[in-house]
Design a protein around this motif. Structure first.
Motif, PDB file in Angstrom:
ATOM      1  N   MET A 281       0.847  -1.188   0.000  1.00  0.00           N
ATOM      2  CA  MET A 281       0.000   0.000   0.000  1.00  0.00           C
ATOM      3  C   MET A 281       0.888   1.245   0.000  1.00  0.00           C
ATOM      4  O   MET A 281       2.043   1.198   0.452  1.00  0.00           O
ATOM      5  CB  MET A 281      -0.896   0.027   1.257  1.00  0.00           C
ATOM      6  CG  MET A 281      -1.908  -1.111   1.313  1.00  0.00           C
ATOM      7  SD  MET A 281      -2.802  -1.109   2.882  1.00  0.00           S
ATOM      8  CE  MET A 281      -3.611   0.481   2.788  1.00  0.00           C
ATOM      9  N   LYS A 282       0.365   2.317  -0.513  1.00  0.00           N
ATOM     10  CA  LYS A 282       1.131   3.565  -0.553  1.00  0.00           C
ATOM     11  C   LYS A 282       1.486   4.034   0.855  1.00  0.00           C
ATOM     12  O   LYS A 282       2.573   4.560   1.088  1.00  0.00           O
ATOM     13  CB  LYS A 282       0.336   4.651  -1.277  1.00  0.00           C
ATOM     14  CG  LYS A 282       0.257   4.437  -2.780  1.00  0.00           C
ATOM     15  CD  LYS A 282      -0.468   5.594  -3.449  1.00  0.00           C
ATOM     16  CE  LYS A 282      -0.523   5.380  -4.970  1.00  0.00           C
ATOM     17  NZ  LYS A 282      -1.205   6.504  -5.642  1.00  0.00           N
ATOM     18  N   GLY A 283       0.593   3.838   1.762  1.00  0.00           N
ATOM     19  CA  GLY A 283       0.850   4.297   3.121  1.00  0.00           C
ATOM     20  C   GLY A 283       1.930   3.506   3.834  1.00  0.00           C
ATOM     21  O   GLY A 283       2.481   3.954   4.825  1.00  0.00           O
ATOM     22  N   LEU A 284       2.221   2.275   3.320  1.00  0.00           N
ATOM     23  CA  LEU A 284       3.230   1.431   3.954  1.00  0.00           C
ATOM     24  C   LEU A 284       4.597   1.549   3.285  1.00  0.00           C
ATOM     25  O   LEU A 284       5.540   0.880   3.705  1.00  0.00           O
ATOM     26  CB  LEU A 284       2.777  -0.041   3.928  1.00  0.00           C
ATOM     27  CG  LEU A 284       1.512  -0.352   4.735  1.00  0.00           C
ATOM     28  CD1 LEU A 284       1.117  -1.816   4.539  1.00  0.00           C
ATOM     29  CD2 LEU A 284       1.724  -0.057   6.215  1.00  0.00           C
ATOM     30  N   LYS A 285       4.727   2.355   2.213  1.00  0.00           N
ATOM     31  CA  LYS A 285       6.017   2.532   1.550  1.00  0.00           C
ATOM     32  C   LYS A 285       6.988   3.262   2.466  1.00  0.00           C
ATOM     33  O   LYS A 285       6.611   4.174   3.203  1.00  0.00           O
ATOM     34  CB  LYS A 285       5.834   3.314   0.255  1.00  0.00           C
ATOM     35  CG  LYS A 285       5.247   2.479  -0.871  1.00  0.00           C
ATOM     36  CD  LYS A 285       5.217   3.278  -2.161  1.00  0.00           C
ATOM     37  CE  LYS A 285       4.678   2.422  -3.307  1.00  0.00           C
ATOM     38  NZ  LYS A 285       4.642   3.189  -4.563  1.00  0.00           N
ATOM     39  N   LYS A 286       8.259   2.841   2.403  1.00  0.00           N
ATOM     40  CA  LYS A 286       9.276   3.462   3.245  1.00  0.00           C
ATOM     41  C   LYS A 286       9.689   4.821   2.667  1.00  0.00           C
ATOM     42  O   LYS A 286       9.852   4.977   1.462  1.00  0.00           O
ATOM     43  CB  LYS A 286      10.493   2.555   3.344  1.00  0.00           C
ATOM     44  CG  LYS A 286      10.210   1.274   4.108  1.00  0.00           C
ATOM     45  CD  LYS A 286      11.423   0.408   4.218  1.00  0.00           C
ATOM     46  CE  LYS A 286      11.115  -0.869   4.993  1.00  0.00           C
ATOM     47  NZ  LYS A 286      12.271  -1.758   5.107  1.00  0.00           N
ATOM     48  N   ARG A 287       9.884   5.754   3.576  1.00  0.00           N
ATOM     49  CA  ARG A 287      10.307   7.083   3.172  1.00  0.00           C
ATOM     50  C   ARG A 287      11.817   7.100   2.926  1.00  0.00           C
ATOM     51  O   ARG A 287      12.546   6.222   3.411  1.00  0.00           O
ATOM     52  CB  ARG A 287       9.939   8.096   4.250  1.00  0.00           C
ATOM     53  CG  ARG A 287       8.432   8.203   4.458  1.00  0.00           C
ATOM     54  CD  ARG A 287       8.118   9.167   5.566  1.00  0.00           C
ATOM     55  NE  ARG A 287       6.684   9.250   5.780  1.00  0.00           N
ATOM     56  CZ  ARG A 287       6.128  10.013   6.710  1.00  0.00           C
ATOM     57  NH1 ARG A 287       6.900  10.746   7.516  1.00  0.00           N
ATOM     58  NH2 ARG A 287       4.814  10.056   6.841  1.00  0.00           N
ATOM     59  N   PRO A 288      12.292   8.094   2.188  1.00  0.00           N
ATOM     60  CA  PRO A 288      13.744   8.177   1.913  1.00  0.00           C
ATOM     61  C   PRO A 288      14.577   8.185   3.182  1.00  0.00           C
ATOM     62  O   PRO A 288      15.642   7.576   3.221  1.00  0.00           O
ATOM     63  CB  PRO A 288      13.875   9.487   1.140  1.00  0.00           C
ATOM     64  CG  PRO A 288      12.556   9.672   0.490  1.00  0.00           C
ATOM     65  CD  PRO A 288      11.548   9.126   1.438  1.00  0.00           C
ATOM     66  N   ALA A 289      14.127   8.847   4.226  1.00  0.00           N
ATOM     67  CA  ALA A 289      14.902   8.893   5.471  1.00  0.00           C
ATOM     68  C   ALA A 289      15.034   7.510   6.093  1.00  0.00           C
ATOM     69  O   ALA A 289      16.078   7.149   6.645  1.00  0.00           O
ATOM     70  CB  ALA A 289      14.231   9.848   6.445  1.00  0.00           C
ATOM     71  N   GLY A 296      22.322   2.823   4.861  1.00  0.00           N
ATOM     72  CA  GLY A 296      23.520   3.609   5.138  1.00  0.00           C
ATOM     73  C   GLY A 296      23.942   4.505   3.998  1.00  0.00           C
ATOM     74  O   GLY A 296      25.054   5.032   3.963  1.00  0.00           O
ATOM     75  N   LYS A 297      23.112   4.713   2.994  1.00  0.00           N
ATOM     76  CA  LYS A 297      23.386   5.549   1.830  1.00  0.00           C
ATOM     77  C   LYS A 297      22.445   6.731   1.832  1.00  0.00           C
ATOM     78  O   LYS A 297      21.408   6.720   2.456  1.00  0.00           O
ATOM     79  CB  LYS A 297      23.205   4.745   0.542  1.00  0.00           C
ATOM     80  CG  LYS A 297      24.153   3.541   0.432  1.00  0.00           C
ATOM     81  CD  LYS A 297      23.867   2.778  -0.831  1.00  0.00           C
ATOM     82  CE  LYS A 297      24.755   1.549  -0.940  1.00  0.00           C
ATOM     83  NZ  LYS A 297      24.483   0.790  -2.152  1.00  0.00           N
ATOM     84  N   ASN A 298      22.863   7.769   1.084  1.00  0.00           N
ATOM     85  CA  ASN A 298      22.015   8.954   0.978  1.00  0.00           C
ATOM     86  C   ASN A 298      20.804   8.625   0.124  1.00  0.00           C
ATOM     87  O   ASN A 298      20.921   7.980  -0.916  1.00  0.00           O
ATOM     88  CB  ASN A 298      22.777  10.125   0.360  1.00  0.00           C
ATOM     89  CG  ASN A 298      23.879  10.627   1.268  1.00  0.00           C
ATOM     90  OD1 ASN A 298      23.741  10.576   2.504  1.00  0.00           O
ATOM     91  ND2 ASN A 298      24.978  11.083   0.697  1.00  0.00           N
ATOM     92  N   PRO A 299      19.672   9.141   0.490  1.00  0.00           N
ATOM     93  CA  PRO A 299      18.478   8.898  -0.341  1.00  0.00           C
ATOM     94  C   PRO A 299      18.589   9.656  -1.653  1.00  0.00           C
ATOM     95  O   PRO A 299      19.250  10.671  -1.744  1.00  0.00           O
ATOM     96  CB  PRO A 299      17.356   9.428   0.533  1.00  0.00           C
ATOM     97  CG  PRO A 299      18.005  10.405   1.449  1.00  0.00           C
ATOM     98  CD  PRO A 299      19.400   9.912   1.702  1.00  0.00           C
ATOM     99  N   LYS A 300      17.921   9.127  -2.649  1.00  0.00           N
ATOM    100  CA  LYS A 300      17.935   9.780  -3.978  1.00  0.00           C
ATOM    101  C   LYS A 300      17.213  11.094  -3.914  1.00  0.00           C
ATOM    102  O   LYS A 300      16.197  11.252  -3.236  1.00  0.00           O
ATOM    103  CB  LYS A 300      17.243   8.856  -4.999  1.00  0.00           C
ATOM    104  CG  LYS A 300      18.020   7.581  -5.267  1.00  0.00           C
ATOM    105  CD  LYS A 300      17.297   6.752  -6.299  1.00  0.00           C
ATOM    106  CE  LYS A 300      18.034   5.434  -6.587  1.00  0.00           C
ATOM    107  NZ  LYS A 300      17.346   4.608  -7.571  1.00  0.00           N
ATOM    108  N   LYS A 301      17.827  12.075  -4.617  1.00  0.00           N
ATOM    109  CA  LYS A 301      17.210  13.381  -4.648  1.00  0.00           C
ATOM    110  C   LYS A 301      16.036  13.371  -5.604  1.00  0.00           C
ATOM    111  O   LYS A 301      16.127  12.811  -6.697  1.00  0.00           O
ATOM    112  CB  LYS A 301      18.220  14.444  -5.087  1.00  0.00           C
ATOM    113  CG  LYS A 301      19.347  14.610  -4.064  1.00  0.00           C
ATOM    114  CD  LYS A 301      20.316  15.679  -4.529  1.00  0.00           C
ATOM    115  CE  LYS A 301      21.448  15.890  -3.516  1.00  0.00           C
ATOM    116  NZ  LYS A 301      22.398  16.909  -3.983  1.00  0.00           N
ATOM    117  N   VAL A 302      15.003  14.021  -5.198  1.00  0.00           N
ATOM    118  CA  VAL A 302      13.803  14.086  -6.031  1.00  0.00           C
ATOM    119  C   VAL A 302      13.796  15.434  -6.740  1.00  0.00           C
ATOM    120  O   VAL A 302      13.930  16.478  -6.104  1.00  0.00           O
ATOM    121  CB  VAL A 302      12.542  13.931  -5.160  1.00  0.00           C
ATOM    122  CG1 VAL A 302      11.295  13.988  -6.044  1.00  0.00           C
ATOM    123  CG2 VAL A 302      12.596  12.625  -4.400  1.00  0.00           C
TER     124      VAL A 302
END
Length: 305
Positions: A281-289, A296-302
């Motif tokens: 579900m969209k609500g269960l998707k993990k956020r970049p943070a 341990g990597k930087n999240p992709k820039k949007v």
């Protein structure tokens, strides 16, 4: 050789059905009782046997003629009547100077006397003496036992088992409220046993559950215990043995509690809850943070448009 012990081959279909009814069965028929009058019997004994017969019908046989027998000295006559009438329960009434107004209640195992208890009648009130409405013939009674003696004394425990066997009636798959009409109450105090018979009256109570009243119906008996003839522990256990076909097969990991609730035990392998797949579900998707903290990597820039 006794005529009842020889092997009899049926010559007619009726005789064949008669013998098949007496063959051993996995589920036995309702136990029948024979009520026998001794050689010397008073009017009290005769009335008691008639009233007990009225409560036991149609699972009883009443012998109206006098039969000279002494069950505690010789049981052959009782065993003969048991085979003849196919009865496994008996009530024998007699009277003499030493034991006035005497009742002997007992049961058979394989057409031999298993155990019996001798009771003396001190007081008796007949069915006809109580001018109240009666229960219909064949009504299955509710049995109530009161008194610590039924749980403490071995003789009283066997008497309780005998009374349950004698009055329990047929086994029924279901019960309706209107059919609960008859109550037999047994009270044990010291060496005395008091038997009372009541009719259940269902009265209006203003709610769904009716108000219950007990009306004395008769017969009423005040009994005192005299002699006993109890089976040995080994023979008693043998008489209680059930066929293997009737014993429920044990199922693995299934149990029942005292209330009959069924429980099942499930064996599963150890699971890693972090890798457990949940509903997408969209609500269960993990956020970049969250991804950054996990990988341990930087999240992709949007890119903003």
């Amino acid at each position: 050789m006794d005529s009842l012990d020889r092997v009899v081959k049926p010559k007619t279909k009726r005789a064949k059905r008669f013998l098949e009814k007496r063959e051993p069965k996995l589920t036995e028929n309702t136990k029948n009782a024979m009520l026998i009058k001794g050689g010397n019997a008073t009017a009290t004994i005769t009335d008691v046997l008639k009233d007990i017969y009225a409560l036991k019908k149609p699972f009883a046989v009443l012998y109206k003629k006098k039969n000279i027998a002494r069950p505690f000295e010789d049981q052959t006559s009782l065993e003969f009547f048991s085979k003849k009438s196919d009865c496994s329960l008996f009530l024998f009434g007699s009277h003499n100077k030493k034991r006035p107004n005497n009742l002997i209640i007992g049961r058979m195992y394989d057409y031999h006397v298993l155990d019996m208890v001798e009771l003396g009648i001190e007081k008796f009130v007949a069915l006809r003496d109580i001018k109240n409405s009666k229960c219909p013939e064949g009504t299955k009674p509710m049995l109530i036992f009161a008194g610590d003696a039924f749980d403490i004394s071995e003789e009283h425990r066997r008497l309780k088992s005998l009374l349950i066997d004698f009055f329990r009636g047929p086994v029924v798959p279901s019960i309706r409220l209107a059919g609960l009409e008859h109550v037999l109450h047994f009270t044990a105090i010291d060496e005395k046993v008091y038997m009372r018979s009541y009719k259940v009256l269902l009265k209006k109570s203003g709610c769904k559950i009716p108000r219950i009243e007990l009306e004395d119906m008769g017969p009423s008996l005040d009994l005192v215990m005299r002699r006993t003839h109890l089976a040995s522990d080994d023979l008693y256990k043998l008489s209680l043995r059930q066929p293997k076909a009737l014993k429920p097969k044990k199922k693995k990991n299934i149990s029942h509690d005292v209330f009959g609730t069924k429980y099942g035990r499930i064996h599963m392998q150890k699971q890693d809850l972090e890798k457990l797949q949940t509903r997408k579900m969209k609500g269960l998707k993990k956020r970049p943070a969250e991804k950054k903290t996990e990988d341990g990597k930087n999240p992709k820039k949007v890119k903003l448009e």
